[in-house]
Write an enzyme that holds these catalytic residues in place. Structure first.
Site, PDB file in Angstrom:
ATOM      1  N   HIS A   1      34.513  27.251  66.850  1.00  0.00           N
ATOM      2  CA  HIS A   1      33.059  27.641  67.381  1.00  0.00           C
ATOM      3  C   HIS A   1      32.699  28.719  66.660  1.00  0.00           C
ATOM      4  O   HIS A   1      33.322  29.583  65.964  1.00  0.00           O
ATOM      5  CB  HIS A   1      33.311  28.209  68.889  1.00  0.00           C
ATOM      6  CG  HIS A   1      31.939  28.594  69.422  1.00  0.00           C
ATOM      7  ND1 HIS A   1      30.904  27.977  69.293  1.00  0.00           N
ATOM      8  CD2 HIS A   1      31.774  29.706  70.136  1.00  0.00           C
ATOM      9  CE1 HIS A   1      29.907  28.509  69.852  1.00  0.00           C
ATOM     10  NE2 HIS A   1      30.389  29.624  70.277  1.00  0.00           N
TER      11      HIS A   1
ATOM     12  N   CYS B   1      29.828  27.474  75.420  1.00  0.00           N
ATOM     13  CA  CYS B   1      30.174  27.251  74.042  1.00  0.00           C
ATOM     14  C   CYS B   1      31.444  26.340  74.154  1.00  0.00           C
ATOM     15  O   CYS B   1      31.950  25.624  73.123  1.00  0.00           O
ATOM     16  CB  CYS B   1      30.556  28.655  73.618  1.00  0.00           C
ATOM     17  SG  CYS B   1      28.966  29.387  73.389  1.00  0.00           S
TER      18      CYS B   1
ATOM     19  N   ASN C   1      24.705  30.641  66.030  1.00  0.00           N
ATOM     20  CA  ASN C   1      25.542  29.994  67.323  1.00  0.00           C
ATOM     21  C   ASN C   1      24.627  28.891  67.968  1.00  0.00           C
ATOM     22  O   ASN C   1      23.762  29.355  68.781  1.00  0.00           O
ATOM     23  CB  ASN C   1      26.014  31.280  68.008  1.00  0.00           C
ATOM     24  CG  ASN C   1      26.765  30.639  69.480  1.00  0.00           C
ATOM     25  OD1 ASN C   1      26.921  29.639  69.405  1.00  0.00           O
ATOM     26  ND2 ASN C   1      27.334  31.819  70.085  1.00  0.00           N
TER      27      ASN C   1
HETATM   28  O1  UT7 Z   1      29.071  31.842  71.942  1.00  0.00           O
HETATM   29  C1  UT7 Z   1      29.457  32.724  72.810  1.00  0.00           C
HETATM   30  C2  UT7 Z   1      30.308  33.546  72.545  1.00  0.00           C
HETATM   31  N1  UT7 Z   1      29.717  34.781  71.710  1.00  0.00           N
HETATM   32  C3  UT7 Z   1      30.266  35.607  71.215  1.00  0.00           C
HETATM   33  O2  UT7 Z   1      31.188  35.218  70.745  1.00  0.00           O
HETATM   34  C4  UT7 Z   1      29.611  36.957  70.707  1.00  0.00           C
HETATM   35  C5  UT7 Z   1      30.724  38.058  70.593  1.00  0.00           C
HETATM   36  N2  UT7 Z   1      30.022  39.353  70.089  1.00  0.00           N
HETATM   37  C6  UT7 Z   1      29.774  39.601  68.927  1.00  0.00           C
HETATM   38  O3  UT7 Z   1      29.673  38.615  68.030  1.00  0.00           O
HETATM   39  C7  UT7 Z   1      29.311  41.324  68.424  1.00  0.00           C
HETATM   40  O4  UT7 Z   1      29.771  41.942  69.622  1.00  0.00           O
HETATM   41  C8  UT7 Z   1      27.915  41.177  68.478  1.00  0.00           C
HETATM   42  C9  UT7 Z   1      27.398  40.478  67.098  1.00  0.00           C
HETATM   43  C10 UT7 Z   1      26.933  40.589  69.424  1.00  0.00           C
HETATM   44  C11 UT7 Z   1      27.462  42.456  68.252  1.00  0.00           C
HETATM   45  O5  UT7 Z   1      28.306  43.218  67.234  1.00  0.00           O
HETATM   46  P1  UT7 Z   1      28.952  44.846  67.487  1.00  0.00           P
HETATM   47  O6  UT7 Z   1      29.799  44.971  66.200  1.00  0.00           O
HETATM   48  O7  UT7 Z   1      29.702  44.694  68.700  1.00  0.00           O
HETATM   49  O8  UT7 Z   1      27.761  45.626  67.695  1.00  0.00           O
HETATM   50  P2  UT7 Z   1      27.181  46.480  68.969  1.00  0.00           P
HETATM   51  O9  UT7 Z   1      26.870  45.774  69.844  1.00  0.00           O
HETATM   52  O10 UT7 Z   1      28.305  47.566  69.232  1.00  0.00           O
HETATM   53  O11 UT7 Z   1      26.114  47.437  68.515  1.00  0.00           O
HETATM   54  C12 UT7 Z   1      26.409  48.415  67.684  1.00  0.00           C
HETATM   55  C13 UT7 Z   1      24.699  48.893  67.404  1.00  0.00           C
HETATM   56  C14 UT7 Z   1      24.412  49.471  68.560  1.00  0.00           C
HETATM   57  O12 UT7 Z   1      23.707  50.568  68.110  1.00  0.00           O
HETATM   58  P3  UT7 Z   1      24.298  52.158  68.427  1.00  0.00           P
HETATM   59  O13 UT7 Z   1      24.420  52.150  69.919  1.00  0.00           O
HETATM   60  O14 UT7 Z   1      25.415  52.231  67.676  1.00  0.00           O
HETATM   61  O15 UT7 Z   1      23.321  53.069  67.960  1.00  0.00           O
HETATM   62  C15 UT7 Z   1      23.171  48.404  68.726  1.00  0.00           C
HETATM   63  O16 UT7 Z   1      22.227  48.880  69.519  1.00  0.00           O
HETATM   64  O17 UT7 Z   1      23.858  47.854  66.754  1.00  0.00           O
HETATM   65  C16 UT7 Z   1      22.914  47.988  67.504  1.00  0.00           C
HETATM   66  N3  UT7 Z   1      22.136  46.602  67.399  1.00  0.00           N
HETATM   67  C17 UT7 Z   1      21.248  46.075  66.525  1.00  0.00           C
HETATM   68  N4  UT7 Z   1      20.920  46.917  65.255  1.00  0.00           N
HETATM   69  C18 UT7 Z   1      20.184  45.991  64.527  1.00  0.00           C
HETATM   70  C19 UT7 Z   1      22.757  45.669  68.197  1.00  0.00           C
HETATM   71  N5  UT7 Z   1      21.782  44.428  67.885  1.00  0.00           N
HETATM   72  C20 UT7 Z   1      21.339  44.946  66.730  1.00  0.00           C
HETATM   73  C21 UT7 Z   1      20.507  44.095  65.879  1.00  0.00           C
HETATM   74  N6  UT7 Z   1      19.823  44.809  64.830  1.00  0.00           N
HETATM   75  N7  UT7 Z   1      19.967  42.600  66.058  1.00  0.00           N
END
Ligand code: UT7
Length: 325
Positions: A252, A115, A282
């Site tokens: 980004h 990225c 993204n």
């Molecule tokens: O370009 C490269 C750089 N990339 C980035 O900068 C991405 C950085 N990270 C992020 O943007 C965020 O961490 C994410 C958008 C990827 C995830 O957001 P989060 O608030 O960190 O969510 P999480 O991974 O902690 O997931 C929270 C919950 C989980 O369920 P439990 O364990 O709390 O029951 C996940 O399983 O959300 C669940 N989950 C989803 N639910 C519905 C994860 N993905 C999804 C989904 N739909 N697509």
């Protein structure tokens, strides 16, 4: 200060026609429009057609940047494509773009910095230009990320999209009695110890496959806020300008919450941020030039304004660039 300024003489972008909305995606994977929007800010993404390669997306963006600059393919001496989704393992995607644009023989290669690739490529091109080796360069960020997403993994597949953005960088003698313009400063960094947080689990010399995207979202998020904000502080210091002089923050586009947290650290108002994540998702190295082109075309970004680009991604690698447009 360099004898030659590196100015942004043209900007262009390209998005493939096919749009995949969150609602459509929610029919095939266990997610919802509400979750994707609230956690990332993404509403939809564009997907390349089966027969479209990264060089095809790059060629379209480059062509519109060339037209914007009023230049011809024959004027280009250097092409750098930042990409993690090359057409082939080798040769570079840049040589295919060179051939598809009808550019004469010149320097052409790819940069792999995920990225942050567009920022890395801008830095390299600026070095070629400011040292007088090249007059006009095409710097392109282009990605067909849809080709290596795991479409059953809801934690990654909802986040990415395809697209390309390009700038023409040109060398010019600085005019007397005018403040410096073009690329004023760049900053690059990478920390391989953080590679396990974001990578593709394949490669020619390991698995012999392309692999699929794997991400520890929380760790990448934490590092992104810290390093993107830090990278902006770094370039403003290098160029000796106050960050309060920044007209536009063109970050980004990985997550709206990352962008807003960085802006808060930098004390930049929401009205100074170009946000395209809702429409583009993204697109890795393509996201900054795509956002730049949107901001220019809709009239917000104007000649003479101070812009800052900043990104972090796989590597982890990050960087920033300060530009007087
Ligand atoms: O370009 C490269 C750089 N990339 C980035 O900068 C991405 C950085 N990270 C992020 O943007 C965020 O961490 C994410 C958008 C990827 C995830 O957001 P989060 O608030 O960190 O969510 P999480 O991974 O902690 O997931 C929270 C919950 C989980 O369920 P439990 O364990 O709390 O029951 C996940 O399983 O959300 C669940 N989950 C989803 N639910 C519905 C994860 N993905 C999804 C989904 N739909 N697509």
């Amino acid at each position: 200060m360099s004898e030659i300024e590196t100015i942004l003489s043209g900007v262009g972008s390209y998005l493939p026609e096919r749009v995949l909305t969150n609602a459509e995606l929610a029919k095939t994977v266990d997610t919802s429009d509400e979750w994707i929007r609230s956690r990332s800010g993404i509403g939809q993404r564009h997907l390349a057609a089966d027969g479209q390669a990264t060089s095809d997306l790059a060629r379209e963006a480059a062509w519109s940047a060339l037209n914007d600059a009023g230049l011809k393919p024959a004027d280009i001496g250097l092409i750098i494509v930042a990409t993690v989704t090359p057409d082939k393992t080798f040769p570079s995607t840049a040589v295919y773009v060179q051939e598809k644009l009808g550019c004469p023989p010149g320097v052409a290669f790819d940069v792999s910095a995920a990225c942050a690739g567009f920022i890395y490529a801008m830095n390299i091109a600026t070095n070629f230009i400011s040292t007088g080796q090249i007059k006009h360069a095409l710097v392109i960020g282009a990605e067909k990320l849809s080709c290596f997403l795991d479409w059953t993994d809801r934690s990654t597949c909802v986040l990415f999209g395809d697209g390309a953005g390009a700038v023409v960088l040109s060398g010019e003698k600085p005019a007397v009695a005018r403040r410096p313009r073009g690329v004023l400063a760049t900053y690059l960094a990478a920390d391989g110890r953080l590679a396990p947080h974001l990578y593709a689990d394949g490669g020619p010399s390991t698995t012999g496959t392309v692999g699929l995207v794997k991400m520890n979202g929380k760790e990448v998020f934490r590092n992104a806020v810290e390093e993107i904000a830090g990278a902006v502080f770094e370039v403003t210091e290098r160029a000796k300008v106050s960050r309060h002089e920044i007209d536009w923050f063109v970050p980004h586009q990985a997550n709206i919450r990352i962008i807003q947290s960085c802006a808060k650290k930098l004390e930049l108002a929401d009205e100074k941020i170009i946000v395209t994540i809702d429409k583009h998702a993204n697109t890795s190295s393509a996201s900054i030039p795509l956002a730049l082109d949107v901001g220019i075309r809709d009239g917000r970004i104007k000649r003479g304004q101070l812009l800052v680009f900043a990104a972090l991604g796989g590597g982890l690698a990050w960087g920033s660039a300060l530009v007087r447009f």
